[in-house]
Write an enzyme that holds these catalytic residues in place. Structure first.
Site, PDB file in Angstrom:
ATOM      1  CB  CYS A 153     103.461 -24.574 -59.593  1.00 38.61           C
ATOM      2  SG  CYS A 153     104.229 -23.497 -60.776  1.00 38.61           S
ATOM      3  CG  HIS A 154     101.194 -25.302 -55.945  1.00 40.81           C
ATOM      4  ND1 HIS A 154     100.943 -24.422 -57.094  1.00 40.81           N
ATOM      5  CD2 HIS A 154     101.910 -24.684 -55.088  1.00 40.81           C
ATOM      6  CE1 HIS A 154     101.322 -23.177 -56.768  1.00 40.81           C
ATOM      7  NE2 HIS A 154     102.176 -23.294 -55.394  1.00 40.81           N
ATOM      8  N   GLY A 155     101.467 -29.454 -58.292  1.00 39.22           N
ATOM      9  CA  GLY A 155     101.451 -30.785 -58.468  1.00 39.22           C
ATOM     10  C   GLY A 155      99.959 -31.665 -58.795  1.00 39.22           C
TER      11      GLY A 155
END
Ligand code: FES
Length: 189
Positions: A153-155
Site C-alpha cells: 500500500c505505501h511501501g
C-alpha cells in the site's frame, strides 16, 4: 388538619385527602409494571450482547504445525485477522538477532522478545500503518530487503522478526496472544 395522628380530618377527606394515597399506589404500581416491562423488552437485547457459541469457538484457533517445512510460511485466521506463522530458517533467525540492537530499528525490540519458541514467528499480518495485509507469505512474494514482509500500500518493510524497518508504518507487526500446546500444536487466542 388531622384530628388524631394518622387519621385524616373531615376537611381533608372532603378535599380528597385519600386521593394522593390512591394515586401514589397507582403510580407505584404503574412504575413497577413499567420497569418489569422494560426488563422484559431489554433482556433479549442484553442477551444478544453475549457472545454466541460460534463466536466463542472462534476466540481460539488451533493450528497443526506438523506439516510446515523449514522456511515455510502459513496463514491462519483468528477473529477475522490473518495470522502469519513462519517456520524461519536458521539464517532468518540469525539475521533477526543480528539486528536486535540496530539503531535503525523504528520500534526497537529484540527477536527473543517477539518469539515464544524458536524458530517460529507468529504475528498479526496487518500493516501497522493503515491496515493493509503485507506481502511475503507466498513463495515469490516480494519480501523487501530484510527478508520479512513488504506492504504494497505505501511501501512499509518488515524484517524476519516482523519488525518495521522502513515506514511509514510506525510499529512492528503486532503479536497475537498464543501458546504452544506442544511442539506441533499452536493455539492462537
Ligand atoms: S498500510 Fe502498509 S504502508 Fe500503509
Amino acid at each position: 388538619m388531622s384530628d388524631r395522628a394518622g387519621s385524616p380530618s373531615q376537611a381533608e377527606l372532603a378535599a380528597g385527602g385519600e386521593a394522593p394515597t390512591r394515586r401514589d399506589f397507582l403510580t407505584l404500581t404503574t412504575a413497577a409494571f413499567g420497569l418489569l416491562g422494560a426488563g422484559i423488552v431489554a433482556w433479549p437485547m442484553i442477551d444478544s450482547m453475549n457472545p454466541s457459541a460460534d463466536v466463542l469457538a472462534l476466540s481460539t484457533v488451533d493450528v497443526d504445525l506438523s506439516p510446515v517445512q523449514v522456511g515455510q510460511r502459513i496463514t491462519a485466521t483468528w477473529r477475522g485477522k490473518p495470522i502469519f506463522i513462519d517456520r524461519r530458517t536458521r539464517q532468518e533467525v540469525a539475521e533477526a538477532r543480528a539486528a536486535d540492537h540496530s539503531p535503525t530499528l523504528i520500534d526497537p525490540a529484540t527477536d527473543a522478545s517477539r518469539v515464544k519458541r524458536q524458530p517460529w514467528l507468529v504475528v498479526i499480518g496487518i500493516c501497522t500503518h493503515l491496515g493493509c495485509v503485507p506481502l511475503g507469505q507466498k513463495p515469490g512474494d516480494p519480501r523487501g530487503p530484510y527478508g520479512g514482509y513488504f506492504c504494497p500500500c505505501h511501501g512499509s518493510i518488515y524484517d524476519t522478526a516482523g519488525r518495521v524497518r522502513h515506514g511509514p508504518a510506525p510499529k512492528n507487526l503486532y503479536l497475537p496472544p498464543y501458546e504452544f500446546r506442544s511442539d506441533t500444536k499452536l493455539r492462537i487466542g
